[in-house]
Design a protein around this motif. Structure first.
Motif, PDB file in Angstrom:
ATOM      1  N   PHE A  52     104.897 -44.964  20.193  1.00 13.77           N
ATOM      2  CA  PHE A  52     105.993 -44.102  20.646  1.00 13.77           C
ATOM      3  C   PHE A  52     106.044 -44.012  22.178  1.00 13.77           C
ATOM      4  O   PHE A  52     106.862 -43.267  22.726  1.00 13.77           O
ATOM      5  N   PRO A 102     104.446 -55.755  13.587  1.00 15.99           N
ATOM      6  CA  PRO A 102     104.318 -56.664  14.719  1.00 15.99           C
ATOM      7  C   PRO A 102     105.620 -56.810  15.499  1.00 15.99           C
ATOM      8  O   PRO A 102     106.710 -56.643  14.966  1.00 15.99           O
ATOM      9  N   VAL A 141     106.260 -58.153   1.670  1.00 15.62           N
ATOM     10  CA  VAL A 141     106.580 -57.122   2.664  1.00 15.62           C
ATOM     11  C   VAL A 141     107.314 -55.934   2.020  1.00 15.62           C
ATOM     12  O   VAL A 141     106.915 -54.785   2.192  1.00 15.62           O
ATOM     13  N   PRO A 162     109.294 -60.817   8.264  1.00 12.22           N
ATOM     14  CA  PRO A 162     109.965 -62.025   7.757  1.00 12.22           C
ATOM     15  C   PRO A 162     110.765 -62.756   8.830  1.00 12.22           C
ATOM     16  O   PRO A 162     110.777 -63.995   8.870  1.00 12.22           O
ATOM     17  N   LYS A 218     107.302 -50.013  15.693  1.00 16.37           N
ATOM     18  CA  LYS A 218     106.463 -50.677  14.688  1.00 16.37           C
ATOM     19  C   LYS A 218     105.906 -51.977  15.246  1.00 16.37           C
ATOM     20  O   LYS A 218     106.544 -52.641  16.077  1.00 16.37           O
ATOM     21  N   ALA A 244      96.556 -53.621  10.879  1.00 19.52           N
ATOM     22  CA  ALA A 244      97.924 -53.348  10.399  1.00 19.52           C
ATOM     23  C   ALA A 244      98.528 -54.641   9.845  1.00 19.52           C
ATOM     24  O   ALA A 244      97.886 -55.696   9.848  1.00 19.52           O
ATOM     25  N   GLU A 278     110.232 -57.296  12.691  1.00 17.17           N
ATOM     26  CA  GLU A 278     110.261 -57.499  11.229  1.00 17.17           C
ATOM     27  C   GLU A 278     109.530 -58.801  10.887  1.00 17.17           C
ATOM     28  O   GLU A 278     109.939 -59.897  11.293  1.00 17.17           O
ATOM     29  N   ILE A 321      98.087 -47.482  17.191  1.00 22.93           N
ATOM     30  CA  ILE A 321      99.062 -46.651  16.459  1.00 22.93           C
ATOM     31  C   ILE A 321      98.452 -45.329  15.982  1.00 22.93           C
ATOM     32  O   ILE A 321      99.158 -44.367  15.748  1.00 22.93           O
ATOM     33  N   MET A 336     105.647 -52.187   1.664  1.00 20.06           N
ATOM     34  CA  MET A 336     106.447 -50.988   1.922  1.00 20.06           C
ATOM     35  C   MET A 336     106.463 -50.002   0.744  1.00 20.06           C
ATOM     36  O   MET A 336     106.451 -48.793   0.952  1.00 20.06           O
TER      37      MET A 336
END
Ligand SMILES: N[C@@H](CCC(=O)N[C@@H](CS)C(=O)NCC(=O)O)C(=O)O
Length: 207
Positions: free
Chosen positions: A39, A53, A101, A67, A51, A10, A65, A33, A106
């Motif tokens: 979940f 990392p 990213v 960044p 999500k 991922a 996130e 995942i 995305m």
């Protein structure tokens, strides 16, 4: 010690690479995942967005996130020189990360890997995936112009921008096998031979 929550192959592969390059103590916790472990109540208590990392710091607080995690690591470890010193350099590095990213991952790869997120009509999946490939390929032309023949994404040493490009190029070159500009392929091949890359890909079971 930091804890990195990752899923094999991922986008967390870029963060795994960064932590290994930094040489700071961390443990890597695998989240499956494919089986929906993101979940599980345990993981949701770490990241309600489900999500990877996720970086858990020594005081138990977490950052999500890509960044934000990369930026925090660079600022928390100034001795690792993961951000240029000047504001122009820092801005250019953040510009590359955001493009990798927000656009390449995305907008592009998400369409290729998860077309169902973009249309409820299964018959439209090939079209969505083709749009994703076009977005990725066009974006790598911009990256190609940005990095030129440089050894690194920006400047003459590894920065957090390389960690972001590492994962999107890993997907392009090794997962999806897309044609990327020659200099991007050569840049990725150089990153790929670094001991940190070899180590984390082995840990994630990808070699
Ligand atoms: N914007 C997030 C993206 C994170 C993301 O999309 N992670 C994916 C793996 S590449 C994930 O955890 N997906 C699990 C899911 O969608 O259920 C970031 O920058 O960290």
């Amino acid at each position: 010690m930091y804890t990195l929550y990752y899923a094999p192959a991922a986008c967390s592969v870029g963060m795994h690479f960064l932590l290994e390059e930094m040489g700071v103590p961390y443990r890597a916790v695998r989240i499956n995942i494919r089986e929906g472990e993101q979940f599980s109540p345990e993981f949701v208590s770490k990241n309600p967005k489900s999500k990877v990392p996720v970086l858990e710091r020594e005081d138990g607080t977490v950052i999500t996130e890509f960044p934000a995690i990369a930026y925090w690591l660079a600022k928390a470890h100034p001795d690792k020189n993961l951000l240029p010193e000047d504001i122009e350099g820092q801005t250019r590095v953040l510009e590359i990360i955001d493009f990798a990213v927000s656009t390449i991952h995305m907008q592009g790869f998400s369409r290729i890997f998860r077309p169902a997120k973009f249309t409820a009509r299964e018959e439209d999946h090939p079209l969505v995936q083709q749009t994703g490939r076009e977005i990725v390929q066009k974006a790598f032309e911009r990256i190609s112009a940005t990095i030129g023949d440089g050894k690194f994404a920006y400047g003459d040493r590894l920065t957090i921008a390389d960690a972001a490009l590492f994962y999107v190029l890993f997907w392009a070159c090794e997962r999806v096998k897309l044609d990327v500009p020659q200099n991007c392929a050569a840049y990725f091949a150089r990153l790929r031979t670094r001991p940190a890359a070899e180590h984390i890909l082995q840990v994630e079971g990808l070699t």
